[in-house]
Design an enzyme around this catalytic site. Structure first.
Site, PDB file in Angstrom:
ATOM      1  N   TYR A 111      49.487   6.321  -8.021  1.00 20.86           N
ATOM      2  CA  TYR A 111      50.047   6.102  -9.357  1.00 20.86           C
ATOM      3  C   TYR A 111      51.310   6.933  -9.567  1.00 20.86           C
ATOM      4  CZ  TYR A 111      50.527   6.254 -14.432  1.00 20.86           C
ATOM      5  OH  TYR A 111      51.023   6.197 -15.711  1.00 20.86           O
ATOM      6  N   GLU A 112      51.297   8.170  -9.067  1.00 18.98           N
ATOM      7  CA  GLU A 112      52.442   9.072  -9.250  1.00 18.98           C
ATOM      8  C   GLU A 112      53.524   8.870  -8.184  1.00 18.98           C
ATOM      9  OE1 GLU A 112      50.671  12.999  -9.487  1.00 18.98           O
ATOM     10  OE2 GLU A 112      50.333  12.746 -11.653  1.00 18.98           O
TER      11      GLU A 112
ATOM     12  N   GLY B 202      38.388   5.690 -23.608  1.00 15.56           N
ATOM     13  CA  GLY B 202      38.051   7.021 -24.113  1.00 15.56           C
ATOM     14  C   GLY B 202      37.656   8.028 -23.053  1.00 15.56           C
ATOM     15  N   ILE B 203      37.713   7.653 -21.793  1.00 15.47           N
ATOM     16  CA  ILE B 203      37.295   8.567 -20.724  1.00 15.47           C
ATOM     17  C   ILE B 203      38.221   9.781 -20.646  1.00 15.47           C
ATOM     18  CG2 ILE B 203      37.037   8.805 -18.219  1.00 15.47           C
ATOM     19  CD1 ILE B 203      35.950   5.899 -18.253  1.00 15.47           C
TER      20      ILE B 203
ATOM     21  N   TYR C 278      48.674  12.851 -24.591  1.00 16.32           N
ATOM     22  CA  TYR C 278      48.513  14.293 -24.785  1.00 16.32           C
ATOM     23  C   TYR C 278      48.940  14.720 -26.176  1.00 16.32           C
ATOM     24  CZ  TYR C 278      47.997  14.267 -19.688  1.00 16.32           C
ATOM     25  OH  TYR C 278      47.583  14.015 -18.404  1.00 16.32           O
TER      26      TYR C 278
END
Length: 170
Positions: A37-38, A107-108, A143
């Site tokens: 992903y990164e 929601g994890i 975040y």
């Protein structure tokens, strides 16, 4: 340790648990998923043997939480303790958190932060910190919803193994 997030119809609420040695293959799979992903998959050199030694050997260098939905692994959070000289207290540094695409939005991620916050309170930690790549807008926005503050003005520095060995040799 279940989270209280709304769930997709037909699936159970995620549960969170401390990873064990038998989870090493799952942890490595999540590490590789995060690296992909990164756009950093080429940097992954961790193996099951390395993770077994460093996470579950005589000297444990980090801890890992796993999320599961209906018994299926649905994410991981790997963290370790830091120390703040200004606070005179330990902190928690979240090295990696990854939720595969099929489990995102349920929601994890927030549940992981709740678990980490609970651990931080339990261990009398003064901080919970992590880094995020500046292009990762979905994570940055998430975040912010937690109340996280960007540490603008700070620059992360790193020495990798070749530089460390060169420094040792003088």
């Amino acid at each position: 340790m279940p989270a209280t997030q709304p769930q997709a119809e037909g699936s159970s609420a995620p549960t969170y648990r401390v990873a064990t040695k038998s989870d090493v293959a799952t942890i490595l799979k999540f590490i590789c998923g995060l690296a992909e992903y990164e756009k950093l998959a080429h940097e992954v050199v961790a193996t099951e043997e390395i993770l077994t030694r460093t996470l579950f050997g005589p000297k444990s260098y980090a801890e890992c939480l796993l999320a599961e939905v209906d018994g299926v692994p649905a994410g991981f959070a790997l963290f370790f303790h830091t120390f703040s000289t200004f606070l005179g207290k330990p902190g928690i540094y979240l090295e990696d958190l990854f939720v595969p695409p099929e489990h995102r939005g349920s929601g994890i991620g927030k549940g992981f932060f709740r678990e980490l916050a609970r651990i931080a309170v339990e261990r009398d930690c003064g901080r919970l910190e992590w880094a995020v790549l500046d292009w990762n807008e979905p994570a940055i926005e998430f975040y912010k919803t937690l109340g996280a503050q960007s540490m603008d003005g700070w620059t992360t520095n790193r020495l990798t193994r070749p530089e460390i060995e060169k420094l040792v040799k003088g």
